[in-house]
Design a protein around this motif. Structure first.
Motif, short mmCIF file in Angstrom:
data_model
loop_
_atom_site.label_atom_id
_atom_site.label_comp_id
_atom_site.label_asym_id
_atom_site.label_seq_id
_atom_site.Cartn_x
_atom_site.Cartn_y
_atom_site.Cartn_z
N MET A 1 14.11 11.90 7.55
CA MET A 1 12.83 11.37 6.58
C MET A 1 13.17 10.94 5.68
N VAL A 2 14.20 12.51 5.11
CA VAL A 2 13.96 11.95 3.76
C VAL A 2 14.75 10.99 2.88
N ILE A 3 16.10 11.28 4.32
CA ILE A 3 16.98 9.80 3.87
C ILE A 3 16.60 8.91 4.66
N MET A 4 14.94 8.31 5.60
CA MET A 4 14.46 7.20 5.14
C MET A 4 13.97 6.62 4.18
N ALA A 5 13.02 7.96 3.88
CA ALA A 5 12.33 7.76 2.80
C ALA A 5 12.50 7.06 1.61
N GLN A 6 14.14 7.44 1.09
CA GLN A 6 14.41 7.19 0.08
C GLN A 6 15.53 5.05 0.32
N ILE B 1 4.75 24.06 16.19
CA ILE B 1 4.76 22.09 15.80
C ILE B 1 5.10 22.50 14.35
N ARG B 2 6.24 21.75 14.27
CA ARG B 2 6.56 21.58 13.04
C ARG B 2 5.97 20.29 12.25
N PHE B 3 5.66 20.92 10.77
CA PHE B 3 5.71 19.86 10.30
C PHE B 3 6.57 19.07 9.23
N VAL B 4 6.24 18.11 8.40
CA VAL B 4 7.14 17.41 7.72
C VAL B 4 6.53 16.36 6.77
N PHE B 5 5.87 16.74 5.54
CA PHE B 5 4.93 15.73 4.75
C PHE B 5 6.21 15.10 3.24
N VAL B 6 6.44 14.25 3.02
CA VAL B 6 7.11 13.34 1.63
C VAL B 6 6.34 12.18 1.32
N ASP B 7 5.93 12.92 -0.10
CA ASP B 7 5.15 11.92 -0.65
C ASP B 7 6.78 10.96 -1.95
N ASN C 1 6.46 29.10 8.01
CA ASN C 1 7.75 29.08 7.80
C ASN C 1 7.63 27.58 6.34
N PHE C 2 6.53 27.72 5.16
CA PHE C 2 6.09 26.96 4.44
C PHE C 2 7.58 26.60 3.29
N VAL C 3 7.79 25.31 3.20
CA VAL C 3 8.71 25.00 2.06
C VAL C 3 8.22 24.02 1.24
N LEU C 4 8.38 23.88 0.08
CA LEU C 4 7.87 22.86 -0.77
C LEU C 4 8.54 22.50 -1.84
N THR C 5 9.80 21.42 -1.90
CA THR C 5 10.40 20.84 -2.90
C THR C 5 10.18 19.88 -3.48
N THR C 6 9.98 19.86 -4.83
CA THR C 6 10.21 19.08 -6.13
C THR C 6 10.40 18.67 -6.81
N ASN C 7 10.72 17.84 -7.59
CA ASN C 7 11.82 17.36 -9.16
C ASN C 7 13.43 18.60 -8.57
N THR C 8 13.00 19.62 -9.76
CA THR C 8 13.65 20.28 -9.82
C THR C 8 13.64 21.97 -8.90
N GLY D 1 10.45 13.30 -5.96
CA GLY D 1 9.02 12.85 -4.70
C GLY D 1 8.87 14.53 -4.73
N THR D 2 8.15 15.00 -3.82
CA THR D 2 7.64 16.09 -2.89
C THR D 2 7.59 15.71 -1.70
N TYR D 3 8.06 16.66 -1.15
CA TYR D 3 8.65 17.23 0.24
C TYR D 3 7.44 18.70 0.91
N TYR D 4 7.17 18.29 1.95
CA TYR D 4 6.49 20.28 2.73
C TYR D 4 7.18 20.36 3.98
N SER D 5 7.34 21.03 3.78
CA SER D 5 7.56 21.76 5.38
C SER D 5 6.72 22.79 5.79
N TRP D 6 6.35 22.93 7.64
CA TRP D 6 5.55 23.69 7.62
C TRP D 6 5.40 24.05 9.17
N THR D 7 5.13 25.10 9.74
CA THR D 7 5.64 25.42 10.71
C THR D 7 3.52 26.08 11.16
#
Lengths: 331, 108
Positions: A90-95, A211-217, A285-292, A312-318
């Motif tokens: 999904m990140v690849i598609m967003a980019q 259920i896994r959720f992924v949100f990308v801004d 299983n929370f993951v937050l990726t943003t900038n560096t 961007g900002t990437y969140y993932s959790w279950t």
């Protein structure tokens, strides 16, 4: 080859005394540049296309190339890919969408012997994706149309689908999760309007008992957002004279110590809500990726990783039944 | 309890949105402008309580709460608002505490 051509052309332009040869050199240089820009640029996606600790740096470098290359035609080559997560795709598609809206054409090379699991991710089996991309102009003409049709964030279109999946796990009326999703969407739209570019993606995926959720801004990222806002410089943390690193900026924003990057009072509560849900184990299983910076919540604390800049900002959790039961206990 | 009542789920909406009306339906701004402030002023004028029935919605984003109940307190004063408004909820007790402790407390 392009560099050599440029040097030869510059040499000919400056040292040839005949004006005809100079013009031939200039025209040749322009043609070479045009051919170069239209030549297909191949990006080999890595063997492990997942946003895990040991792969994230390579992934970010790959997806950065989609935007940074000057070439107009890009091929995402999946010949070497052995692992592909839904979130990473999904990140690849967003980019790729971002690049497409900058005038590039994106192709995906998918060999015939691509494993079934990877095809399922690419074709979206067992997952539901929502996304929106709106490019705004400074006079906001398109925005006014969207305002009138209330199309920007229609949470009522999204939550019922999520509820269907949650109900399969025996989870009903998980209000805290609903508010989290609404907050993330609202923030993405609000900051997107400020940046004249609304671009968010979300997926939810049924995984056996969770259920896994992924949100990308696909905005500029949380850390960059604070660094470029006045809010940071009026916060008590900054005024105490402390020079904040990227890691500190992100942790403090999670704790609500920086307020909102909009600078307005009584804002910036979305991040503290996420922290609350993570620490109380209302999500897992929370993951937050943003900038560096990437934060992963493991064994009751955040594991911190730095890497190249992810714009961007990437969140993932279950979410599973245990999370829901913990929330019920707190009520 | 006697007074003027707002049932958010039936009088406004079940799937609440975010902060601003422009971003989507059932926002905090829309709730404030279309229902909350008018009923609040009516209750104040008639010297009655304004009862807010919270149950029945799908949840309360903090931005919705801030742009509705927070805005009410910013415009009319926290003390007056907390005197007039009474919350009723079996499901959203934590939301009520959030409004009082996080939104109204920081508005004082």
């Amino acid at each position: 080859m392009l560099t050599i051509s440029i040097f030869i052309s510059i040499f000919l332009i400056f040292y040839m005394k005949n004006i005809v040869y100079v013009w031939i050199s200039i025209i040749s240089l322009v043609i070479i540049i045009l051919i170069y820009r239209t030549k297909l640029y191949n990006i080999n996606l890595p063997t492990s296309c997942i946003l895990e600790e040991h792969t994230i740096s390579e992934m970010i470098c790959c997806i950065q190339k989609i935007i940074t290359t000057k070439r107009r035609k890009i091929q995402l080559n999946m010949s070497s890919v052995k692992e592909l997560s839904n979130g990473a795709f999904m990140v690849i598609m967003a980019q790729a969408e971002k690049a497409y809206n900058k005038g590039k054409t994106i192709f995906i090379k998918l060999p015939d012997n691509t494993p079934k699991r990877i095809k399922e991710v690419i074709y979206g089996t067992n997952q539901k994706i929502y996304h929106d991309y709106v490019k705004l102009t400074k006079n906001n003409d398109k925005l006014n149309d969207l305002y009138k049709s209330h199309k920007l964030v229609d949470i009522a279109q999204i939550l019922p689908n999520i509820d269907k999946h949650l109900n399969k796990l025996g989870i009903k009326n998980y209000y805290e999760l609903n508010t989290l999703i609404t907050e993330l969407l609202g923030n993405a739209v609000e900051h997107g309007i400020k940046g004249l570019n609304i671009n968010w993606w979300m997926l939810h995926l049924f995984e056996k008992k969770s259920i896994r959720f992924v949100f990308v801004d696909m905005g500029i990222g949380i850390i960059k957002s604070y660094k470029t806002s006045e809010a940071l410089y009026s916060s008590a943390i900054f005024e105490s004279g402390k020079d904040l690193s990227d890691i500190e900026l992100l942790i403090y924003s999670l704790k609500g110590l920086l307020g909102s990057s909009t600078g307005k009072p009584n804002r910036g509560r979305g991040m503290p809500q996420i922290l609350y849900m993570v620490e109380k184990k209302l999500i897992s299983n929370f993951v937050l990726t943003t900038n560096t910076v990437t934060l992963r919540y493991i064994d009751n604390h955040f594991k911190i990783q730095t890497h190249p800049n992810f714009v961007g900002t990437y969140y993932s959790w279950t979410v599973d039944k245990d999370n829901y039961n913990k929330w019920k206990e707190l009520q | 309890m006697e007074g003027i009542t707002i049932n958010i789920a039936t009088d406004f909406g079940r799937d609440l949105g975010g902060r601003w009306k422009e971003y989507g339906p059932f926002s905090g701004e829309e709730f404030y402008n279309s229902i909350l402030e008018n009923k609040f002023l009516e209750a104040q004028k008639d010297n009655k309580k304004l009862v807010i029935q919270m149950d029945g919605t799908n949840g309360y984003p903090s931005s919705f709460l801030d742009q509705s109940f927070g805005e009410l307190a910013r415009r009319h004063g926290v003390n007056l608002v907390s005197d007039i408004i009474v919350f009723e909820s079996k499901v959203f007790t934590w939301v009520v505490q959030y409004i009082k402790d996080k939104i109204w407390q920081t508005t004082k």
